[in-house]
Design a protein around this motif. Structure first.
Motif, PDB file in Angstrom:
ATOM      1  N   SER A 291       0.809  -1.225   0.000  1.00 39.94           N
ATOM      2  CA  SER A 291       0.000   0.000   0.000  1.00 39.94           C
ATOM      3  C   SER A 291       0.839   1.270   0.000  1.00 39.94           C
ATOM      4  O   SER A 291       0.371   2.332  -0.406  1.00 39.94           O
TER       5      SER A 291
ATOM      6  N   ARG B 172       1.678   4.073  -3.354  1.00 40.73           N
ATOM      7  CA  ARG B 172       0.415   4.670  -3.797  1.00 40.73           C
ATOM      8  C   ARG B 172       0.507   5.225  -5.214  1.00 40.73           C
ATOM      9  O   ARG B 172      -0.441   5.096  -5.997  1.00 40.73           O
TER      10      ARG B 172
ATOM     11  N   ASN C 157     -10.707   6.600  -3.761  1.00 42.73           N
ATOM     12  CA  ASN C 157      -9.436   6.431  -3.068  1.00 42.73           C
ATOM     13  C   ASN C 157      -8.604   7.712  -3.044  1.00 42.73           C
ATOM     14  O   ASN C 157      -7.649   7.818  -2.276  1.00 42.73           O
TER      15      ASN C 157
ATOM     16  N   THR D  12      -8.720   6.587   2.233  1.00 47.26           N
ATOM     17  CA  THR D  12      -7.799   5.462   2.096  1.00 47.26           C
ATOM     18  C   THR D  12      -8.613   4.175   2.084  1.00 47.26           C
ATOM     19  O   THR D  12      -9.095   3.729   3.114  1.00 47.26           O
TER      20      THR D  12
ATOM     21  N   ASP E   7      -7.723   0.965   0.978  1.00 46.03           N
ATOM     22  CA  ASP E   7      -6.862  -0.142   0.590  1.00 46.03           C
ATOM     23  C   ASP E   7      -7.587  -1.477   0.706  1.00 46.03           C
ATOM     24  O   ASP E   7      -7.325  -2.397  -0.065  1.00 46.03           O
TER      25      ASP E   7
ATOM     26  N   ARG F 253      -9.338  -1.944  -2.443  1.00 41.15           N
ATOM     27  CA  ARG F 253      -8.412  -2.255  -3.546  1.00 41.15           C
ATOM     28  C   ARG F 253      -8.160  -3.751  -3.662  1.00 41.15           C
ATOM     29  O   ARG F 253      -8.181  -4.314  -4.768  1.00 41.15           O
TER      30      ARG F 253
ATOM     31  N   TRP G 289      -2.273  -9.739   5.193  1.00 40.83           N
ATOM     32  CA  TRP G 289      -2.441  -8.568   4.323  1.00 40.83           C
ATOM     33  C   TRP G 289      -3.878  -8.053   4.338  1.00 40.83           C
ATOM     34  O   TRP G 289      -4.112  -6.853   4.300  1.00 40.83           O
TER      35      TRP G 289
ATOM     36  N   ALA H 157      -5.165  -4.392   5.619  1.00 40.59           N
ATOM     37  CA  ALA H 157      -5.944  -3.537   4.707  1.00 40.59           C
ATOM     38  C   ALA H 157      -7.217  -3.052   5.392  1.00 40.59           C
ATOM     39  O   ALA H 157      -7.609  -1.886   5.262  1.00 40.59           O
TER      40      ALA H 157
ATOM     41  N   ARG I 267      -6.783  -0.178   7.742  1.00 39.56           N
ATOM     42  CA  ARG I 267      -6.548   1.122   7.118  1.00 39.56           C
ATOM     43  C   ARG I 267      -7.827   1.759   6.570  1.00 39.56           C
ATOM     44  O   ARG I 267      -7.775   2.852   6.000  1.00 39.56           O
TER      45      ARG I 267
END
Length: 269
Positions: A21, A24, A75, A79, A81, A84, A157, A161, A164
């Motif tokens: 992440s 960016r 985004n 944020t 993530d 994503r 992970w 994410a 965040r």
């Protein structure tokens, strides 16, 4: 040539989906490049001379294309993530589906000039509500993580994410904003669908699986928004309505096309 473009877009999506992440700029630039390649290939594949290619794979690919655009724009302010890692790998899979399942060609001769607009509005509606479903999944994971005991919290992970993501209340406001936008587009899709049903078949409604599931999805999302306004629905109730409405909408077109083209091997539009 189109196949190479689809595969290249899929590779870029997948790469951006799993990059750290902190990168960016690379993620943003790579996602934008993949989105442009994806859109260009879809445009050439869908729009032929006097014809329109339609199928469950093309519709799903186009839906994820617009979903990626929505993620990329959101985004820039928040944020996301966690979004994503769900959207981009899904787009990487969806982008190559038209290569495997090309669908069928619908001649545009004799149809209203507004017919492509009906298709475009429908795709926008499906895409907006797809993003809403992704948000609902993330909110469910986020809420589960908040209530988990410290010893059971995963630190992979996906867990990082989710950590965040914006606050749960912010995510909820964003969810209802997306659902509201998608519901307006879905309403326009239903109304324009009535017009084209009369034009093509001479009746306002064809009571098939597509119509029934679309109307059921419209009722579910309408009930969710009404419940939010009148009863203050939120939390698990909102998530259940969102995911059920999305699953129903998916069956309305993508699911029925999948059965026709893949299971029954028929190419009806």
């Amino acid at each position: 040539m189109l196949t190479y473009l689809f595969v290249l877009a899929a590779l870029l999506y997948a790469t951006c989906g799993f990059l750290p992440s902190r990168q960016r700029v690379a993620i943003s630039a790579g996602t934008a490049a993949a989105w442009l390649l994806h859109g260009g290939a879809l445009w050439v594949d869908m729009i032929g001379h006097g014809s329109l290619r339609i199928g469950f794979a093309i519709m799903l690919s186009a839906t994820l294309w617009i979903s990626v655009a929505a993620y990329w724009l959101e985004n820039r302010n928040l944020t996301l993530d966690g979004l994503r890692v769900l959207v981009l790998p899904s787009a990487a899979l969806a982008v190559v589906l038209p290569v495997l399942f090309p669908g069928s060609v619908v001649p545009l001769e004799g149809k209203s000039a507004l017919f492509p607009w009906h298709v475009a509005i429908a795709i926008l509606a499906y895409s907006s509500l797809t993003i809403a479903a992704f948000h609902a999944v993330l909110m469910a994971l986020q809420e589960s993580r908040l209530h988990a005991s410290p010893g059971t919290v995963q630190q992979g992970w996906l867990g990082m994410a989710i950590d965040r993501l914006p606050a749960l209340l912010t995510m909820e406001k964003l969810l209802f904003r997306i659902v509201g936008f998608g519901f307006v587009l879905l309403t326009l899709t239903v109304l324009s669908g009535v017009f084209f049903s009369e034009e093509l078949f001479g009746i306002a409604f064809q009571w098939n699986h597509k119509t029934i599931f679309t109307m059921l999805s419209w009722v579910l999302f309408g009930a969710l928004l009404a419940g939010r306004f009148w009863r203050g629905w939120r939390g698990k109730t909102a998530l259940r309505f969102t995911l059920t409405g999305f699953a129903t909408l998916l069956l309305a077109y993508v699911g029925s096309r999948f059965v026709m083209e893949v299971v029954l091997h028929r190419g009806l539009a």
